[in-house]
Design a protein around this motif. Structure first.
Motif, PDB file in Angstrom:
ATOM      1  N   ALA B 129       0.783  -1.090  -0.128  1.00  0.00           N
ATOM      2  CA  ALA B 129       0.027  -0.006  -0.130  1.00  0.00           C
ATOM      3  C   ALA B 129       0.802   1.213  -0.104  1.00  0.00           C
ATOM      4  CB  ALA B 129      -0.881   0.067   1.286  1.00  0.00           C
ATOM      5  N   ALA B 130       2.009   1.222   0.863  1.00  0.00           N
ATOM      6  CA  ALA B 130       2.785   2.491   0.678  1.00  0.00           C
ATOM      7  C   ALA B 130       3.477   2.651  -0.766  1.00  0.00           C
ATOM      8  CB  ALA B 130       3.794   2.604   1.892  1.00  0.00           C
ATOM      9  N   LEU B 131       3.839   1.627  -1.173  1.00  0.00           N
ATOM     10  CA  LEU B 131       4.483   1.499  -2.291  1.00  0.00           C
ATOM     11  C   LEU B 131       3.424   1.998  -3.602  1.00  0.00           C
ATOM     12  CD1 LEU B 131       7.098   1.052  -3.888  1.00  0.00           C
ATOM     13  CD2 LEU B 131       6.243  -1.063  -4.221  1.00  0.00           C
ATOM     14  N   LYS B 132       2.365   1.812  -3.476  1.00  0.00           N
ATOM     15  CA  LYS B 132       1.184   2.468  -4.298  1.00  0.00           C
ATOM     16  C   LYS B 132       0.893   3.822  -4.034  1.00  0.00           C
ATOM     17  CE  LYS B 132      -0.866  -1.686  -6.664  1.00  0.00           C
ATOM     18  NZ  LYS B 132      -2.154  -1.931  -7.298  1.00  0.00           N
ATOM     19  N   GLY B 266       4.809  10.147   6.053  1.00  0.00           N
ATOM     20  CA  GLY B 266       4.967   8.943   6.912  1.00  0.00           C
ATOM     21  C   GLY B 266       3.486   8.466   6.966  1.00  0.00           C
ATOM     22  N   PHE B 267       3.151   7.470   7.709  1.00  0.00           N
ATOM     23  CA  PHE B 267       1.885   6.715   7.293  1.00  0.00           C
ATOM     24  C   PHE B 267       2.015   5.622   8.760  1.00  0.00           C
ATOM     25  CE2 PHE B 267       3.264   2.508   5.836  1.00  0.00           C
ATOM     26  CZ  PHE B 267       4.327   2.981   5.207  1.00  0.00           C
ATOM     27  N   ILE B 268       0.721   5.046   9.068  1.00  0.00           N
ATOM     28  CA  ILE B 268       0.880   3.950   9.453  1.00  0.00           C
ATOM     29  C   ILE B 268      -0.004   2.833   8.845  1.00  0.00           C
ATOM     30  CG2 ILE B 268       1.170   4.521  12.007  1.00  0.00           C
ATOM     31  CD1 ILE B 268      -1.661   4.441  12.501  1.00  0.00           C
ATOM     32  N   VAL B 269       0.003   1.727   8.837  1.00  0.00           N
ATOM     33  CA  VAL B 269      -0.697   0.763   8.040  1.00  0.00           C
ATOM     34  C   VAL B 269      -1.965   0.838   8.236  1.00  0.00           C
ATOM     35  CG1 VAL B 269      -0.262  -1.240   9.293  1.00  0.00           C
ATOM     36  CG2 VAL B 269      -0.337  -1.575   6.949  1.00  0.00           C
ATOM     37  N   ALA B 270      -2.506   0.960   9.401  1.00  0.00           N
ATOM     38  CA  ALA B 270      -3.931   1.035   9.402  1.00  0.00           C
ATOM     39  C   ALA B 270      -4.720   2.216   8.570  1.00  0.00           C
ATOM     40  CB  ALA B 270      -4.185   1.443  10.904  1.00  0.00           C
ATOM     41  N   PHE B 272      -4.038   2.417   5.434  1.00  0.00           N
ATOM     42  CA  PHE B 272      -4.377   1.812   4.197  1.00  0.00           C
ATOM     43  C   PHE B 272      -5.318   0.623   4.153  1.00  0.00           C
ATOM     44  CE2 PHE B 272       0.158   3.458   3.678  1.00  0.00           C
ATOM     45  CZ  PHE B 272      -0.114   4.377   3.100  1.00  0.00           C
ATOM     46  N   HIS B 273      -5.714   0.095   5.691  1.00  0.00           N
ATOM     47  CA  HIS B 273      -6.321  -1.100   5.470  1.00  0.00           C
ATOM     48  C   HIS B 273      -7.505  -1.425   4.380  1.00  0.00           C
ATOM     49  CE1 HIS B 273      -7.773  -4.971   7.389  1.00  0.00           C
ATOM     50  NE2 HIS B 273      -6.628  -5.188   7.652  1.00  0.00           N
TER      51      HIS B 273
END
Lengths: 329, 329
Positions: B129-132, B266-270, B272-273
């Motif tokens: 998700a972060a890559l996209k 920055g991000f947290i994976v949540a 993108f869930h």
């Protein structure tokens, strides 16, 4: 044919540039340009001084307002007033660039000609477009603006205020802070030479910062990051404290970009021109003409004073958008 | 009722955490939980070790794969295998959280159970998700990935490669570099302990970097910024070099964010869930089952070895996604 005095960039400074050493006036007493098709010869009226764009051995570049006094381009007849890339000089041969724009109302305008290189020029577009595109402001949020009385900051603050944000600014003198609070209408402002940005933000932004309009860099950025809220946005417009130093400041808290999910984004104003210019120009001109916003200009007189004004600007000695009045219309 | 051994977080370390001092195993010999409605009791099979999330005096949190052995929740009957937030412990009472997911195929899966906390779990979703979403990769671009043999890096590299990018990675041992080049299929990789990231990127990324997948921070970030192309994107996933140090590194070249118009996010994976999980799980599972990608796991055995494995991971001693096998299915 007149002589032409230009400010030529002589060599890179290691710290702040010194007039006479790093740039100096040179006069061409036999200035007799022969125009190619598409070119115009301009008599420059006012130029913008900006903290970038220097090529050694050349007159420095600037956006300026100028009168066309000779033309091989039917789009810009003799006598028209244009907003164009000119030089730090009295006269410039301007090629046929898409960034040249005629100002039809210039001779009758109630606005000073410097407006077209300031609040209605690149600094204005920078404030407007970067705030919209990167800042994504929402009513109720808090914005912090450094160099807040400068070319970009003072307009950014007034736009943010108009869009419903709480606006906090920093500047380098008590006079500038007074201007921000009394004339510009910031909610809060402080003199960063008298108190640390960290302490000031702790007091003045108790709910944290959602947008940081970054013009300074270094320790100011570090302090702002400490006070940003989750999902905050940093508009990386400039980092003037880091341009002319051999000891750039190391920012130690970038971990907060991860932990607070921040976005830091740089840009140049040309990135925004196509999408935002028309809206910007209409909106901000309307605000100006209706006296809903103020915009302070620091005007040096005469091209020979450009180096001194520029060197002062890098040290924060200017008050408002720095321009040089080269000639009367 | 069985006894339950948990790893409890005792105090914050100033540098790296030390097993026994900052966290330690505690065994409850009279573990007899009474479930509330919605809760299930799990026998934990495998847990993920991640470089975050610690609360003093509590068993540490982890994503894990676990067997339901007692249930007051009809969604998760006894005997079902779930992917859930459990603890660093043998048995956990899991509340009714939306992040709990049943793994219907778990008992017949050809994939190891650790896959569900690794390549098909949060680290995998992070890479995808972060890559996209932040990287916005375009075929022909170049990506640099630090900690490239780790939980996120190795999948990010293979996805980027599949999407047409040139992929460069750094890791902390020659074995890891060999793995990246021979097994994972990176275009280039180097051991950052043997040569500077700056020198390596100069040689290996002659056209510059368009995307930097940041897992390390500090000097590595500084070197990457120096080699980024205009409009480059920095995926600020983690800065593991900066988590457990009393002397965070000062990054001195953030000016490049302005001059090259970079974005650091920055991000947290949540975050993108919702948008990405289903696509991610389908795409990556398909690649895995068809052996189009590899994914290395570093498996510690027994809950009592979790602290040592965790401390090692912070120093880069793990090789691949670090998990702890708590029990056999």
């Amino acid at each position: 044919m007149p002589s032409n005095t230009s400010i030529v960039y002589l060599k890179h400074p290691t710290e702040f540039p010194v007039p006479g050493e790093h740039f100096d006036a040179q006069t061409n007493k036999n200035f007799s340009p022969v125009l190619q098709d598409g070119e115009v010869l301009t008599r420059n009226l006012v130029i913008s001084l900006d903290p970038y764009a220097r090529q050694i051995g050349q007159p420095l570049d600037a956006r300026g307002v100028a009168e066309v006094i000779e033309s091989k381009n039917p789009k810009y007849p003799v006598g028209s007033i244009i907003h164009a890339f000119v030089g730090w000089e009295e006269y410039t041969v301007v090629p046929d660039l898409p960034t040249t724009r005629i100002i039809p109302e210039a001779r009758e305008s109630k606005l000073p000609l410097s407006s077209y290189v300031g609040v209605l020029g690149m600094p204005g577009l920078t404030a407007y477009a970067a705030l919209k595109d990167i800042g994504k402001p929402k009513a109720g949020e808090t914005i912090f603006i450094s160099a807040a009385s400068g070319a970009v900051g003072q307009l950014a603050g007034q736009l943010a205020k108009a869009w419903g944000l709480t606006v906090i600014g920093s500047a380098g003198s008590d006079d500038k802070v007074d201007y921000l609070l009394k004339d510009v209408g910031f909610d809060a402002a402080f003199n960063y030479k008298k108190r640390s940005t960290h302490d000031a933000l702790k007091e003045l932004a108790p709910k944290g910062i959602d947008i940081y309009f970054e013009n300074v860099g270094g320790e100011t950025l570090e302090a702002a990051l400490d006070h940003m809220n989750n999902h905050g946005r940093v508009i990386a417009c400039g980092m003037i404290s880091q341009y002319n130093t051999s000891k750039p400041y190391g920012v130690k808290n970038l971990m907060q970009v991860v932990s607070k999910r921040l976005t830091i984004r740089g840009f140049i104003v040309a990135d925004f021109h196509e999408q935002y210019f028309d809206d910007f120009f209409r909106d901000v001109k309307d605000l100006l003409v209706n006296k809903k916003i103020v915009y302070r200009v620091d005007e040096a007189k005469g091209i020979e004073n450009a180096p001194k004004a520029f060197a002062g600007m890098l040290k924060g000695e200017n008050f408002g958008k720095q321009v040089v009045k080269v000639a009367d219309l």
